[in-house]
Every structure is written in C-alpha cells, then in structure tokens.
Design an enzyme around this catalytic site. Structure first.
Site, PDB file in Angstrom:
ATOM      1  N   HIS A 161      -2.332   0.592   2.094  1.00  0.00           N
ATOM      2  CA  HIS A 161      -2.594   1.749   2.946  1.00  0.00           C
ATOM      3  C   HIS A 161      -4.081   2.071   2.860  1.00  0.00           C
ATOM      4  O   HIS A 161      -4.644   2.155   1.772  1.00  0.00           O
ATOM      5  CB  HIS A 161      -1.764   2.954   2.511  1.00  0.00           C
ATOM      6  CG  HIS A 161      -1.663   4.013   3.559  1.00  0.00           C
ATOM      7  ND1 HIS A 161      -2.738   4.792   3.927  1.00  0.00           N
ATOM      8  CD2 HIS A 161      -0.627   4.413   4.340  1.00  0.00           C
ATOM      9  CE1 HIS A 161      -2.363   5.631   4.878  1.00  0.00           C
ATOM     10  NE2 HIS A 161      -1.085   5.420   5.147  1.00  0.00           N
TER      11      HIS A 161
ATOM     12  N   GLU B 286       0.616   7.719  14.911  1.00  0.00           N
ATOM     13  CA  GLU B 286       0.058   7.016  13.754  1.00  0.00           C
ATOM     14  C   GLU B 286      -0.555   5.701  14.215  1.00  0.00           C
ATOM     15  O   GLU B 286      -0.446   5.319  15.384  1.00  0.00           O
ATOM     16  CB  GLU B 286       1.134   6.784  12.688  1.00  0.00           C
ATOM     17  CG  GLU B 286       1.603   8.057  12.020  1.00  0.00           C
ATOM     18  CD  GLU B 286       2.534   7.802  10.847  1.00  0.00           C
ATOM     19  OE1 GLU B 286       2.429   8.541   9.864  1.00  0.00           O
ATOM     20  OE2 GLU B 286       3.364   6.881  10.927  1.00  0.00           O
TER      21      GLU B 286
ATOM     22  N   ARG C 131       3.259  -4.103   8.664  1.00  0.00           N
ATOM     23  CA  ARG C 131       4.234  -3.100   9.109  1.00  0.00           C
ATOM     24  C   ARG C 131       3.598  -2.051  10.009  1.00  0.00           C
ATOM     25  O   ARG C 131       2.545  -1.493   9.690  1.00  0.00           O
ATOM     26  CB  ARG C 131       4.855  -2.411   7.883  1.00  0.00           C
ATOM     27  CG  ARG C 131       5.816  -1.279   8.228  1.00  0.00           C
ATOM     28  CD  ARG C 131       6.432  -0.707   6.967  1.00  0.00           C
ATOM     29  NE  ARG C 131       5.472   0.005   6.158  1.00  0.00           N
ATOM     30  CZ  ARG C 131       5.317   1.322   6.128  1.00  0.00           C
ATOM     31  NH1 ARG C 131       6.063   2.090   6.900  1.00  0.00           N
ATOM     32  NH2 ARG C 131       4.433   1.885   5.329  1.00  0.00           N
TER      33      ARG C 131
END
Length: 540
Positions: free
Chosen positions: A242, A120, A384
């Site tokens: 996101h 990711e 994050r």
C-alpha cells in the site's frame, strides 16, 4: 491427545470466516455442527483494519456498471485477472451488499438515506461503500461477530475455539483432508479435530515483511498449512504494498492512510514539496503498484524515509466526518491535518496470490476449501483493485456454502496410517531433542531480508540473497522442529510463506503489476502495463 468431531471446521475469524459460518448455520443441517477456530480473539483479524470500504456495483448508482467494474479490475490487475471470475463477483456484488445489510451492517448514508459511494485508486467511478467513514472492516466484522454470538438460531450451531492455532492438516492416505491438529496456546495442549469439510479463512501474510499495515496475527498460517499439505499454490510473487501508510520514526508498525483520502482530494508531494504524480493519467489515484513505485523512487532520490500526503486540501469538516480514525491517529502523533502534511511510505498490505481455488473455494485437496485473502481465485491478477477483497470474501463464502449444501457433511474420525503418522509428530515423545531458540530474533531477521531483498523492487541477486537467508533460518530452527509455543508455529509459517514468495518471484522473469524485477524491465515501462501473450508492455 484430545479428539473431537465437527461437520465443518472454519479456521479464521475475519469477515470471510464469520460470514461463511453464519451462512452455513442458517442454510444447511449440520449433524456435528460448525467449529470456528481462531488463534486470537473472535473480533481480531486482518479484515477488521480495512478502512477504505467494499465494492458494490448497485443499480441505484447510475454512473456505474458491471462492465466498468470488470474493466477497472482487469486493468489494475495488468490483464492477469480471470475474466469469468471478475464478472461473476461483480455481478453478485449487489446481493452481497444486501446480505450484509440484512446481517446488521450499517453502511454510511446521505441525508436522504441513500448509500454513499467513495472513489479509490484505479476505479473509474465512485462505487465503494463504507462504514463509520474509515472503519469499514471493523463495522462489517462487528455486525457479523454480534450475529455469531447473539443470534440464538445461528450461535446454537457454532462452537468457538479462541487462542487456538491450526498447526497441521489431517491428510489421509487417499489425499483427502479430514480435519486439523490444533494447539491451544493457553493450555499448551494439542487436539485432533475431525471434520467432513475444512475451510481456511486465515487472511494474509503481511507480517513476513518489516513494514506492514497488517496486524500481528497476519502470519500466513492457512497458506503455510496448505503448503505443508502440498496443495496447489498460485501467484505468490504478487505482494501489494500500500503506497500510503503513516510513517513515524522508529515505528515498524504502519497505520493505514486510506486511499479514499486521495479519492477525496489529498495530493502526494515529495520532501521538496513538489507534486510528483502528474505523469500518470489517473494521477494520485493511479493503480497501487504505480503509486508505490513512484513513492519508492522519490524516497530513493531524496534519501528521506517518506513522502507527504497533503490533506489540507480537504475541508476539515469533511475530513473529520469521512476519516475520523485517521484524524484522531494523526492528532495523537502530533499531526494536525488542517496545516500539517502527513508523512507516508509504502508497507506490505495484501497478497494477491495464495492457495489456488475455484470461485467456490475448492482447492486441489479433496474436502479442503479456502476463501478470502488466503485463497487465489485469480480475481486480483497482478495487482488488486482497491476494496475488491472484502467483496470477494462474501461472494466466495456464499458460493462455498452453496457447494457444501450438496455434500455429505457427516464427519468421520477413523484413523488411517497417514493420519496416524501425522498425529505421532505431535505426541509428547517427539518433544525432546531441541535446544532453546530465539524466535523473536529469527522473525526480525526474516522480516528484514524480505523487506530489503524481496520487497517493492527485486532482482535475481536480491532474491537469491533472501532465499539464502531463509534457508539459513530453516537450518537453525529445524525444518521438522516440534514447536511448543504459538510464536514458534508462527515462525514456521512465516518461513514457509517467505520461501513461496521468493521462489515464485525468481521464476517470473518480467515486471508486471506488483511484481517489479529491476533486472528485467526498464523503469519507464514498468510504471503501467498490460499483458499481451504473457509479456508486459507499456500502456500508451
């Protein structure tokens, strides 16, 4: 008002709350048992919708190491992560994964029964484990719910309140937490619940924004409880958006298109079918804040409400195996990933800030603990790293149980003057004097102003406008209003959370990570940064 007493109250039934309840039940003798309190159903939480996976730095994954994971986390967090916290959580990831497997979590494996790892954004190697392809949160939560409900040795120590909201912390005259006031939305009754330890595991804040990947339950409830109790709060300016949520016309809910899709080869293109992520060394897998701002810039330039994800580059057999839920959701909405691009746009996803805690969940208030997204351990810094959050839930839950094992968990239901004053607010005598109030309209106004003025790009003027709108909503709602419905309590919580986000964002007069102030940094500097003595500088 009804009264009850437990050794430990856990507010929230996501992965953090469930894991901690199980660990407490099998580790510590609790004379008054555990109460697991959730405002929805036991299986409904934010972590249920986590697609990508959970980080596992495992010995069998030879290319990986703790030092690599620590470096990736700190770089993604723009240097604001606490090194010791990051190192501790990374070192303990192998034990967390082993524990989850022992509780019935079935991580995906290859033909030789070895664990499979995916990649990711901002990770330097494949280290993310997944369940059911793209249903990791659901898979972990289902295993833990089954354990809580069906394992007699565990369930006999746990009582479950569903559709019950924790609406106030019981803070005594010495400043210690002694439990909660709960509101049952089915019976419309309040209950005073005493406990030696209260654990907030209520998840995130996404519903404060118009567009979010979070479910409807993510209204910042635990954070608002802590704010009202004057607990220390940290880093609320850092809201992660996101970059790739499914963008459908007239649909404010945003289905997450996992970062793993790009990890398996999908590419982002704009409205003119142009690839636009080649300016960053990690291209489509740059840190989330970088990708989000680039998409935001592309949308602003084109006037289009989305960009596209070209997943036709992934063989269909691989796509359907790795991303069965994404495939089905796209097909349901008329998108054939074998030939169609997926329209995507950013959406509020995760709050890096929260209640300031140590690694074992201790807050600034005695006997009050917080774990999971509601807490801020400083693992995530300003942004994050993908899939670190589920790992944090498990490791901090384990450390909290270890801490509580040395504590006196015999509950007390003695009422002092401070608690008596709290309980008076929730007595029937206080219910009069408020007019009807349009909660849905107020929440809609709040979501709009937060998205428009305190979202992906902010400046002082927009933040002050958001703060003005929040204060107007407080004035019309009534700051000390006695709430009589679950929706009113959620609005109250959202207003507290929104105020915290805006005030923290106003105080940080720089752009760093997910906090982008267009009035304090040039766009080319903010794309990727490191911290040197608290100042954001470009990465060369």
């Amino acid at each position: 008002m009804k009264h009850s007493k437990y050794s430990v109250i856990i507010v929230g039934s996501g992965i953090a709350g469930l894991y901690t309840a199980i660990k407490l039940s099998e580790t510590i003798n609790l004379p008054d048992g555990i109460l697991l309190l959730t405002k929805s159903q036991l299986s409904e939480s934010n972590s249920r919708y986590a697609q990508g996976g959970i980080v596992g730095v495992l010995p069998e994954n030879k290319p990986d190491s703790v030092s690599l994971h620590v470096a990736d986390t700190i770089k993604a967090g723009c240097g604001l992560s606490d090194f010791n916290v990051v190192k501790f959580i990374s070192e303990n990831s192998q034990y967390a994964i082993k524990d989850l497997i022992s509780y019935g979590v079935e991580f995906d494996r290859d033909s030789k029964n070895g664990l499979t790892f995916t990649l990711e954004g901002a990770h330097s190697v494949r280290r993310i484990l997944h369940v059911g392809g793209d249903a990791t949160g659901y898979g972990i939560e289902k295993a833990l719910v089954d354990k809580v409900r069906n394992d007699d040795a565990i369930s006999q120590n746990i009582s479950i309140y569903e559709q019950s909201h924790a609406v106030e912390l019981l803070i005594d005259s010495k400043g210690a937490c002694r439990g909660v006031v709960a509101f049952n939305e089915v019976t419309n009754e309040f209950e005073t619940i005493y406990a030696a330890a209260t654990i907030l595991a209520t998840g995130g804040t996404g519903q404060v924004y118009k567009y979010t990947t979070n479910p409807s339950v993510a209204t910042g409830d635990g954070l608002a409880l802590a704010i009202r109790a004057k607990a220390d709060i940290k880093d609320m300016e850092f809201i992660q958006f996101h970059p790739t949520a499914l963008s459908l016309e007239n649909d404010e809910s945003r289905f997450l298109i996992s970062e793993s899709v790009r990890g398996e080869g999908a590419k982002l293109v704009n409205d003119s079918d142009e690839y636009f992520m080649d300016s960053h060394p990690q291209k489509d897998l740059a840190p989330r804040d970088v990708v989000t701002r680039e998409i935001y810039s592309q949308m602003a330039a084109s006037g289009c409400g989305h960009v596209y994800l070209d997943a036709t580059l992934i063989p269909i057999e691989k796509f359907t195996e790795r991303f069965p839920n994404i495939y089905k959701t796209c097909l349901k909405n008329g998108i054939d990933v074998t030939k169609d691009y997926i329209p995507v746009s950013p959406a509020a996803h995760y709050c890096m800030g929260g209640i300031k805690t140590s690694i074992d969940g201790k807050t600034s208030i005695k006997s009050l603990y917080a774990i999971g997204e509601v807490a801020c351990t400083s693992l995530h810094g300003a942004n994050r790293l993908a899939s670190n959050s589920l790992l944090e839930c498990v490791v901090t839950g384990f450390e909290l149980v270890n801490t509580l094992s040395f504590s006196n968990l015999e509950g007390s239901d003695v009422i002092d003057d401070a608690i008596l004053a709290i309980l008076k607010k929730y007595s029937s005598d206080e219910q009069d004097g408020y007019d009807e109030f349009d909660v849905k309209l107020a929440i809609s106004k709040l979501k709009n102003t937060m998205w428009d003025n305190a979202g992906i790009v902010r400046d002082e003027n927009s933040l002050l406008l958001a703060l003005s709108d929040i204060n107007k909503l407080w004035d019309s709602f009534g700051r000390d209003r006695f709430c009589t419905t679950a929706e009113e309590f959620e609005l109250r919580n959202l207003l507290h959370v929104a105020g915290a986000i805006v005030n923290f964002a106003l105080k940080r007069k720089e752009s760093i990570g997910a906090h982008y102030r267009s009035d304090y940094v040039q766009p080319e500097i903010a794309k990727s940064c490191e911290v040197v003595h608290g100042t954001s500088v470009p990465v060369k």
